[in-house]
Design an enzyme around this catalytic site. Sequence first.
Site, PDB file in Angstrom:
ATOM      1  CB  CYS A 113     -10.521  -3.833   5.720  1.00 23.31           C
ATOM      2  SG  CYS A 113      -9.454  -2.475   6.332  1.00 23.31           S
ATOM      3  CB  CYS A 114      -8.061  -5.821   1.472  1.00 19.42           C
ATOM      4  SG  CYS A 114      -7.113  -6.656   2.613  1.00 19.42           S
ATOM      5  CB  CYS A 196      -2.341  -2.856   7.514  1.00 18.71           C
ATOM      6  SG  CYS A 196      -2.571  -2.234   5.850  1.00 18.71           S
ATOM      7  CB  CYS A 199      -4.497  -7.388   8.786  1.00 13.14           C
ATOM      8  SG  CYS A 199      -5.637  -6.730   8.865  1.00 13.14           S
ATOM      9  CB  CYS A 222      -4.177  -7.530   0.125  1.00 13.01           C
ATOM     10  SG  CYS A 222      -2.961  -7.108  -1.449  1.00 13.01           S
TER      11      CYS A 222
END
Length: 254
Positions: A113-114, A196, A199, A222
């Site tokens: 995702c990062c 985010c 997270c 990240c």
Amino acid sequence: MREGVERIRQLVEQWSPEDLLRWAFVTFGGYVEIASGFGPEGVVLIDIAARVQPALRIFTLDTDFLFPETYRLMEQIEKRYGIRVERLKSALTPEDQERAYGPALWGRDPDACCNLRKVEPLRKKLSELRAWVTSIRREQTPARAGALKVEWDAKFHLVKINPLADWTTGKVWRYIHDHDLPYNALHDRGYPSIGCTHCTRSVQPGEDARAGRWSGFNKTECGLHTSEEPSGLIATIESAPSQSTRASATASTE
């Protein structure tokens, strides 16, 4: 360029943030920009940079999942300094990402995702520049402990400038209070490190400052300030330099 960085990196360790930024703006002109996640260090760096070069070029990685408080702080910064922060976004909307990789990718593979929402947008942006300025500090994480004030970024292939590398947390917050700078309201509610919404959680007394980031995963970065690529679904002065010293350092990087 890489060889030039090697020649000057020890020299610039003695420079103040102001002198380092002044050197960066002279050396790289329109090909250096400041990256900010709008943490306490980011706010401090922007204020120092604005005193050196009012016409700032700042960008941020807008993942589409930031806290409302973070967006409000961006607006405060833009108004205070009369600037416009460039918001970099993933090529995929959150809906596109869910269709391609399934729901809540951050909860299954946060590295992936990062990579989609931060690393790749940054890679695209940095391909246009010769240098970038960050607000990372050595005491933040083990991965950042060896950060130099000027170094070659082997991951993104340009010069990386870290003016606050040797600052402590206490020094950052003293600067914020002494200069009455705005900061993210979540810092007053137990969020020392903010990313985010999915997270980031508040930390408990005695926990590490970054314990609230990617809680439950063996992850503290990240991917912007590390040399490793993600392994998931998708393949981090004692005296001010004289004008002649800065000129010499500038020539050394050409």
